[in-house]
Design a protein around this motif. Structure first.
Motif, PDB file in Angstrom:
ATOM      1  N   SER A  71       0.626  -1.302   0.007  1.00 29.49           N
ATOM      2  CA  SER A  71      -0.234  -0.016   0.061  1.00 29.49           C
ATOM      3  C   SER A  71       0.762   1.195  -0.107  1.00 29.49           C
ATOM      4  O   SER A  71       0.402   2.223  -0.483  1.00 29.49           O
ATOM      5  CB  SER A  71      -0.960   0.195   1.098  1.00 29.49           C
ATOM      6  N   PHE A  99       0.344 -11.977  -1.521  1.00 33.81           N
ATOM      7  CA  PHE A  99      -0.523 -10.436  -1.678  1.00 33.81           C
ATOM      8  C   PHE A  99       0.123  -9.473  -2.656  1.00 33.81           C
ATOM      9  O   PHE A  99      -0.690  -8.938  -3.360  1.00 33.81           O
ATOM     10  CB  PHE A  99      -0.217  -9.879  -0.314  1.00 33.81           C
ATOM     11  N   ARG A 156      -1.140  -9.981  -6.351  1.00 31.97           N
ATOM     12  CA  ARG A 156      -2.807 -10.020  -6.936  1.00 31.97           C
ATOM     13  C   ARG A 156      -2.795  -8.414  -7.781  1.00 31.97           C
ATOM     14  O   ARG A 156      -2.469  -7.556  -7.599  1.00 31.97           O
ATOM     15  CB  ARG A 156      -3.531  -9.563  -5.576  1.00 31.97           C
ATOM     16  N   ALA A 157      -3.627  -9.178  -8.786  1.00 31.01           N
ATOM     17  CA  ALA A 157      -4.161  -7.867  -9.904  1.00 31.01           C
ATOM     18  C   ALA A 157      -5.468  -8.059 -10.290  1.00 31.01           C
ATOM     19  O   ALA A 157      -5.914  -9.487 -10.504  1.00 31.01           O
ATOM     20  CB  ALA A 157      -3.151  -7.803 -10.951  1.00 31.01           C
ATOM     21  N   TYR A 169      -7.852  -2.335  -1.143  1.00 34.64           N
ATOM     22  CA  TYR A 169      -7.983  -1.779  -2.594  1.00 34.64           C
ATOM     23  C   TYR A 169      -7.918  -0.374  -2.668  1.00 34.64           C
ATOM     24  O   TYR A 169      -7.109   0.139  -3.407  1.00 34.64           O
ATOM     25  CB  TYR A 169      -9.407  -2.054  -3.143  1.00 34.64           C
ATOM     26  N   SER A 178      -4.037   0.687  -1.805  1.00 35.67           N
ATOM     27  CA  SER A 178      -3.222   0.453  -2.725  1.00 35.67           C
ATOM     28  C   SER A 178      -3.379   1.427  -3.706  1.00 35.67           C
ATOM     29  O   SER A 178      -2.667   1.183  -5.059  1.00 35.67           O
ATOM     30  CB  SER A 178      -3.464  -1.110  -3.192  1.00 35.67           C
ATOM     31  N   ASP A 223      -4.373  -3.284  -5.825  1.00 36.59           N
ATOM     32  CA  ASP A 223      -4.897  -4.576  -5.438  1.00 36.59           C
ATOM     33  C   ASP A 223      -6.416  -4.768  -5.411  1.00 36.59           C
ATOM     34  O   ASP A 223      -6.942  -3.771  -5.031  1.00 36.59           O
ATOM     35  CB  ASP A 223      -4.360  -4.718  -3.950  1.00 36.59           C
ATOM     36  N   ARG A 268      -9.719  -8.065  -0.950  1.00 39.55           N
ATOM     37  CA  ARG A 268     -10.268  -9.476  -0.508  1.00 39.55           C
ATOM     38  C   ARG A 268     -11.665  -9.564  -0.415  1.00 39.55           C
ATOM     39  O   ARG A 268     -12.060 -10.504  -0.121  1.00 39.55           O
ATOM     40  CB  ARG A 268      -9.775  -9.489   0.920  1.00 39.55           C
TER      41      ARG A 268
END
Length: 535
Positions: free
Chosen positions: A159, A342, A345-346, A399, A402, A406, A409
């Motif tokens: 982040s 982690f 992730r994209a 989200y 970042s 990202d 979740r």
């Protein structure tokens, strides 16, 4: 169906239990407002008993502003009204117990919500006050205190967000997660006493155990040194002071026959094992197995390393394929990179769900055959994939922190499908769920899978029922070709998993107990398929 550990009245039930994680907000909606609740869980207890699990682990159900999915707790002794009441929680614990299912609650000791009475009092009291000593308030650096007190990174991976927030009165306060989650000062005796009292509160209401969130982060170096250039020990991860905290907690738990499972992310095997000494935590999550790619050699290495970590302290391993924080197993195993990190992730990552489902079915038999406890995340038994949430519906702070890189979740937290032909797939019939369900969600519904002999749900039910055949014996690897894993535990019972591109021959056996997929025309085990055998 195998008899649950609770029904056997086994004090060591936790050593070999199958534990089901309930993310209440997305499990079942009892009152139709679009959010899962305790009434929904209570109505579905027969389903969980039928599945055969030994215990339920509930993600935080406490009073919370829900800035981080309930992990920002405002009051540990109250249930958030969106979920129900304390009386309902007590009924749920008792009703589950009657069905042979224990209850594990989630405690988040590193931080509280900024709406917690302690933090609100600290804000009102001002700099230098005793109320602020319960947290980490500090003056800033720089000529005018305009710079944060340290260079510490956020625990939301990638982040780049600060972990200090400055108030109008000039003080900064520490939050390793969001600004709405101020870190507690575990050097203060009141913080320790309060958490021991919270443990007693829930043990007295019948819970069997406690999951400890971010268990390695509580203690901070009192000097708050910078991380860059700072020699070991780390200023806020895995500090030695933690062990005194958990020894005190263990004395509380022992008075109630309670158990602990810690969320401990540590690469050092020796330091990880310290948390599992006989007078500290009972178990800790096994993240090396969860994050391991779908590769035979690496999976075997992860299993061996896990068992070796636990052996010196006599603690059982735990096996986890996914949870409320990580990409769902079916999706992860259907991607080019089948591990979990982690940082990688994209949005829009290509996924072969048919391939991922085959592998997830095989992984289910692998994990359930290993010695120790197994944790299932709700919907895993249905083979649910990760959902891609429309950007305007995302709620997860990962989200936002970042800056939209990202996906967060939320994709693994979408409400469960229960009945294919009902509104919102039977999650709740009156209002759209708090997170949108994909259009194809109904195809995974419980009522479609329950009587389907080839469904993921049927596979999990059969495997959990047959799991006691492996007993409590240690694992012994069998010789196999490259890409194939095979081991025995109880005499005469074997697990074999084929990750190789060619079909695998079975070892000598008298009975095929269970397989994750069809055999080929010659009775061999195809790629990405697992089986349990009796010799």
């Amino acid at each position: 169906m195998g008899q649950p550990a609770y029904a056997r009245k086994d004090r060591d039930w936790w050593r070999s239990a199958v534990i089901y994680q309930v993310y209440v907000r997305s499990f079942a909606d009892g009152d139709g407002d679009g959010t899962g609740d305790l009434a929904g869980v209570r109505a579905r207890l027969p389903y969980l008993a039928e599945l055969g699990v030994d215990a339920l682990w509930f993600s935080p159900w406490y009073l919370s502003p829900m800035k981080d999915g309930g992990y920002d707790v405002a009051d540990y002794r109250a249930i958030d009204p969106v979920f129900g009441t304390l009386a309902e929680a007590e009924k749920l614990i008792a009703e589950a117990r009657e069905l042979g299912i224990r209850t594990i609650v989630d405690i988040v000791p590193n931080h509280v919500s900024d709406q917690h009475p302690w933090f609100r009092a600290a804000l009102a009291a001002g700099p230098g006050s005793p109320e602020r000593e319960l947290f980490h308030f500090r003056p800033g650096r720089g000529a005018h205190g305009e710079l944060p007190p340290t260079d510490w990174p956020s625990q939301f991976v990638g982040s780049g967000e600060p972990v200090w927030t400055r108030l109008a009165d000039g003080d900064w306060y520490l939050h390793l997660f969001t600004p709405e989650q101020p870190d507690l000062n575990w050097a203060h005796p009141a913080v320790r006493q309060e958490h021991e009292d919270i443990l007693r509160f829930w043990f007295e209401r019948g819970v069997a155990g406690v999951r400890i969130d971010s268990a390695a982060l509580l203690a901070k170096d009192p000097d708050l040194p910078d991380l860059s250039g700072h020699p070991e020990p780390h200023p806020f991860v895995d500090r030695d002071e933690l062990h005194g905290i958990y020894r005190a907690w263990r004395r509380v738990a022992d008075a109630y026959d309670g158990v602990f499972v810690g969320e401990v992310w540590l690469p050092d095997a020796e330091r990880f094992a310290r948390y599992l000494r006989p007078d500290e935590l009972h178990t800790a999550f096994n993240f090396s197995f969860l994050s391991c790619p779908w590769d035979a050699a690496r999976l075997r290495a992860a299993v061996d390393a896990t068992l070796a970590q636990h052996a010196p302290v006599g603690a059982p391993a735990t096996w986890v394929l996914c949870n409320h924080d990580v990409t769902r197993t079916v999706t992860r195993y259907g991607r080019a990179d089948t591990g979990f990190d982690f940082a990688t992730r994209a949005f829009g990552t290509p996924t072969d769900l048919a391939l991922g489902t085959r592998r997830a079915r095989a992984a289910a038999l692998l994990s359930l055959a290993l010695p120790g406890a197994v944790y299932l995340y709700q919907g895993e038994e249905l083979g649910l994939p990760e959902a891609e949430i429309p950007v305007d519906r995302i709620q997860d702070p990962m989200y936002f922190r970042s800056h939209g890189v990202d996906p967060g979740r939320d994709g693994c937290r979408v409400p469960l499908p229960w009945a294919a032909d009902m509104p919102y797939a039977g999650f709740g019939s009156q209002q759209e769920p708090w997170l949108p369900q994909p259009a194809h969600w109904a195809s995974y519904a419980v009522d479609r899978q329950r009587n389907d002999p080839d469904s993921m749900l049927t596979l999990y039910r059969q495997a959990i029922a047959a799991r006691p055949l492996f007993g409590v014996c240690p694992l012994t690897w069998l010789p196999t070709p490259e890409g194939v894993l095979a081991f025995t535990r109880a005499e005469g019972v074997t697990c074999i998993v084929n990750l190789a591109p060619t079909p695998a021959e079975f070892p000598r056996h008298s009975q095929l107990l269970l397989s994750s997929g069809l055999l080929d025309d010659e009775g061999r085990l195809p790629q990405d398929t697992a089986a349990w055998l009796r010799s």
